[in-house]
Write a protein that holds these residues in place. Structure first.
Motif, short mmCIF file in Angstrom:
data_model
loop_
_atom_site.label_atom_id
_atom_site.label_comp_id
_atom_site.label_asym_id
_atom_site.label_seq_id
_atom_site.Cartn_x
_atom_site.Cartn_y
_atom_site.Cartn_z
N UNK A 158 -8.02 -9.22 -4.41
CA UNK A 158 -9.16 -8.33 -4.17
C UNK A 158 -8.85 -6.87 -4.51
N UNK A 159 -7.80 -6.62 -5.23
CA UNK A 159 -7.43 -5.24 -5.55
C UNK A 159 -8.56 -4.48 -6.25
N UNK A 160 -9.25 -5.15 -7.16
CA UNK A 160 -10.34 -4.48 -7.87
C UNK A 160 -11.50 -4.16 -6.94
N UNK A 161 -11.71 -5.03 -5.95
CA UNK A 161 -12.78 -4.78 -4.97
C UNK A 161 -12.39 -3.63 -4.03
N UNK A 162 -11.09 -3.57 -3.67
CA UNK A 162 -10.61 -2.55 -2.74
C UNK A 162 -10.37 -1.20 -3.42
N UNK A 163 -10.22 -1.22 -4.72
CA UNK A 163 -9.84 0.00 -5.44
C UNK A 163 -10.79 1.18 -5.17
N UNK A 164 -12.11 0.99 -5.13
CA UNK A 164 -12.98 2.14 -4.84
C UNK A 164 -12.65 2.83 -3.52
N UNK A 165 -12.30 2.05 -2.50
CA UNK A 165 -11.95 2.64 -1.20
C UNK A 165 -10.72 3.53 -1.34
N UNK A 166 -9.72 3.07 -2.11
CA UNK A 166 -8.50 3.86 -2.31
C UNK A 166 -8.81 5.14 -3.10
N UNK A 167 -9.62 5.01 -4.15
CA UNK A 167 -9.94 6.15 -5.01
C UNK A 167 -10.72 7.21 -4.25
N UNK A 195 -3.30 8.85 0.85
CA UNK A 195 -3.40 7.46 0.42
C UNK A 195 -3.97 6.59 1.52
N UNK A 196 -4.78 5.63 1.10
CA UNK A 196 -5.27 4.58 2.00
C UNK A 196 -4.56 3.30 1.61
N UNK A 197 -3.91 2.67 2.58
CA UNK A 197 -3.09 1.49 2.28
C UNK A 197 -3.52 0.34 3.20
N UNK A 198 -3.63 -0.85 2.62
CA UNK A 198 -3.93 -2.05 3.40
C UNK A 198 -2.79 -3.04 3.20
N UNK A 199 -2.08 -3.35 4.27
CA UNK A 199 -0.96 -4.28 4.21
C UNK A 199 -1.27 -5.56 4.98
N UNK A 200 -0.68 -6.65 4.52
CA UNK A 200 -0.81 -7.93 5.22
C UNK A 200 0.32 -8.05 6.24
N UNK A 231 -18.90 3.72 1.00
CA UNK A 231 -18.88 2.32 0.57
C UNK A 231 -20.07 1.55 1.15
N UNK A 232 -20.37 1.80 2.43
CA UNK A 232 -21.52 1.15 3.06
C UNK A 232 -22.82 1.52 2.34
N UNK A 233 -22.96 2.80 2.04
CA UNK A 233 -24.19 3.25 1.39
C UNK A 233 -24.35 2.61 0.02
N UNK A 234 -23.26 2.45 -0.71
CA UNK A 234 -23.33 1.82 -2.03
C UNK A 234 -23.74 0.36 -1.93
N UNK A 235 -23.40 -0.27 -0.83
CA UNK A 235 -23.78 -1.67 -0.63
C UNK A 235 -25.10 -1.80 0.13
N UNK A 236 -25.72 -0.64 0.40
CA UNK A 236 -27.00 -0.60 1.12
C UNK A 236 -26.91 -1.31 2.47
N UNK A 237 -25.84 -1.00 3.19
CA UNK A 237 -25.69 -1.51 4.55
C UNK A 237 -25.14 -0.39 5.42
#
Length: 210
Positions: free
Chosen positions: A59-68, A85-90, A124-130
């Motif tokens: 999902x890196x491509x999906x998450x990339x906007x949040x990082x940018x 930086x915004x980082x998401x780790x498992x 991100x929410x606004x872009x997804x209209x939620x």
């Protein structure tokens, strides 16, 4: 003591010891079962963490906007420093989200991390209209933040709200409100007509004086 009494006493002692042995056996079996269950849980947690790692990688491509977006926000706030930086780790406990701005660990920096993350999420929410369609920040978020940086944060919020289509609201005391934003815009142009005041008998909020 006669032989019969001795025998009865021995029988009672044997019965007590048998009860004790049974209790110990039961506790031992429970401990073995618990250890086995914990081992299975550890393996399951590791399996889920591995699956989460794979999922995040996919999902890196999906998450990339949040990082940018987070990097852009932090860079605008701290133009003279390395961007945040915004980082998401498992992890075994699920995804762990961390936001960092490389200027130390002060309360002000922590608050600005929260500011960037909130604005990032609202975008991100606004872009997804939620989402709720607005973001509200209380004055406590800007405690200790110098006036120049507060002005930059307000301008950023106004810009992102206008471009992304959500409302950005800040509740702030008038004595710590900057007169103008970095682009020369007068802050008064953004102030809503509703005012809270403690002057007069009809002042206050919800019947409370402040």
């Amino acid at each position: 003591m006669c032989a019969v009494e001795t025998l009865l006493e021995l029988q009672r002692d044997v019965a007590k010891r048998q009860v004790r042995v049974e209790q110990l056996r039961h506790r031992y079996n429970n401990a073995v079962a618990l250890e086995s269950e914990q081992g299975e849980l550890r393996l399951e947690r590791q399996r889920l963490a591995a699956a989460l790692t794979r999922d995040l990688a996919e999902r890196q491509q999906v998450l990339r906007p949040a990082f940018v977006i987070f990097e852009r926000l932090s860079q605008r706030l701290y133009a003279d420093q390395q961007h945040g930086r915004l980082v998401i780790n498992a992890t075994d406990n699920g995804p762990e989200i961390s936001a960092t701005i490389p200027r130390g660990r002060s309360k002000v920096i922590t608050n600005m991390q929260v500011y960037c993350f909130d604005l990032d999420l609202s975008t991100l929410w606004s872009r997804k209209e939620c989402g709720p369609g607005f973001l509200v920040h209380d004055s406590h978020l800007f405690d200790g933040v110098d006036e120049r940086q507060r002005a930059s944060a307000f301008q950023l919020g106004a810009e992102f709200a206008a471009v992304e289509g959500f409302q950005y609201i800040v509740t702030l005391n008038s004595d710590v409100t900057p007169k103008e934003l970095p682009d020369g815009t007068v802050v008064e142009d953004y102030v809503l007509p509703e005012r809270l005041t403690d002057h007069g008998d009809d002042g206050g909020l919800f019947g409370l004086r402040f």
